[in-house]
Design a protein around this motif. Structure first.
Motif, PDB file in Angstrom:
ATOM      1  N   VAL A   1      19.944 -15.159   2.811  1.00  0.00           N
ATOM      2  CA  VAL A   1      18.731 -14.631   2.642  1.00  0.00           C
ATOM      3  C   VAL A   1      18.494 -14.245   4.081  1.00  0.00           C
ATOM      4  N   VAL A   2      18.424 -12.986   4.643  1.00  0.00           N
ATOM      5  CA  VAL A   2      18.136 -12.482   5.939  1.00  0.00           C
ATOM      6  C   VAL A   2      16.818 -11.936   6.049  1.00  0.00           C
ATOM      7  N   ILE A   3      15.741 -12.574   7.252  1.00  0.00           N
ATOM      8  CA  ILE A   3      14.635 -12.097   7.254  1.00  0.00           C
ATOM      9  C   ILE A   3      14.493 -11.577   8.529  1.00  0.00           C
ATOM     10  N   ASP A   4      14.166 -10.136   8.562  1.00  0.00           N
ATOM     11  CA  ASP A   4      13.945  -9.473   9.855  1.00  0.00           C
ATOM     12  C   ASP A   4      12.745  -9.706  10.504  1.00  0.00           C
ATOM     13  N   CYS A   5      12.543 -10.637  11.448  1.00  0.00           N
ATOM     14  CA  CYS A   5      11.033 -11.076  11.987  1.00  0.00           C
ATOM     15  C   CYS A   5      10.889  -9.896  13.107  1.00  0.00           C
ATOM     16  N   SER A   6      11.873  -9.205  13.645  1.00  0.00           N
ATOM     17  CA  SER A   6      11.726  -8.275  14.595  1.00  0.00           C
ATOM     18  C   SER A   6      10.855  -6.929  14.103  1.00  0.00           C
ATOM     19  N   SER A   7      11.128  -6.774  12.541  1.00  0.00           N
ATOM     20  CA  SER A   7      10.489  -5.716  11.632  1.00  0.00           C
ATOM     21  C   SER A   7      11.374  -4.501  12.518  1.00  0.00           C
TER      22      SER A   7
ATOM     23  N   ASN B   1      11.922  -1.331  10.036  1.00  0.00           N
ATOM     24  CA  ASN B   1      10.915  -0.598   9.706  1.00  0.00           C
ATOM     25  C   ASN B   1      10.785   0.514  10.852  1.00  0.00           C
TER      26      ASN B   1
END
Length: 201
Positions: free
Chosen positions: A169-175, A178
């Motif tokens: 699971v990869v979470i894009d904390c930098s957004s 978007n």
């Protein structure tokens, strides 16, 4: 004018009268022939009915084994006891013919499946496969008893396995996904916000 052959007709009557009861003897052969054919026909009926009954029993046992194995492997991560309970419950929902399926005739094994050799190995420490074997011994026949065959044994086996998969699971904390780090977002977010997002990346 030709004369009739009187002597030939007289000779025929003499031969027929010389063997009294000849036609009655021939009629008796039919009784023996019918008796033999009835035995043969009964054998074919016994073969057709009992063979169909045996195939039906084996088909239902296979359905029960398939259902039990698929249900059992679905809960294999919860332990052997849960697998046993699940397999028994689902197998018993698919009843066979005659006396049906008894829990003592359901054999459950946990192990691993080697897809390269198509072999099952029981008793591994981290099982991923369930093998279910269901037997139905000494089930009675219908017509086979007349021919000396009273019972038959039916059995079925099913193997179900799972293949573990690694999931990331990869979470894009930098957004960044978007589009808030692209220059075209200046008009919406402002230059400072976009530059900050770029710095975070």
């Amino acid at each position: 004018m030709p004369t009739p052959n009187v002597g030939h007709a007289s000779s025929t009557r003499d031969r027929s009268d010389a063997v009294p009861g000849r036609e009655r003897g021939r009629r008796g052969i039919i009784v023996v022939f019918v008796a033999v054919m009835l035995v043969v026909m009964f054998g074919f009926v016994a073969f057709a009915v009992d063979t169909g009954y045996i195939l039906c029993a084996r088909t239902r046992l296979q359905t029960a084994a398939d259902a039990g194995a698929l249900a059992g492997v679905g809960v294999i991560a919860e332990g052997a006891q849960e697998v046993n309970n699940t397999v028994n419950n689902y197998a018993m929902l698919n009843q066979s013919v005659g006396s049906g399926i008894a829990t003592e005739h359901i054999n459950i094994e946990l192990g691993d499946w080697d897809k390269d050799t198509d072999t099952f190995t029981a008793g591994t420490s981290a099982p991923t496969t369930v093998r279910v074997t269901i037997t139905q011994p000494d089930e009675g026949l219908f017509f086979g008893r007349v021919l000396g065959v009273n019972t038959f044994d039916a059995s079925a086996q099913a193997i179900a396995t799972i293949q573990p998969r690694d999931i990331m699971v990869v979470i894009d904390c930098s957004s960044s996904m978007n589009n808030d780090s692209e220059f075209k977002s200046f008009g919406v977010l402002g230059q400072t916000a976009v530059e900050d997002n770029q710095f975070d990346i």
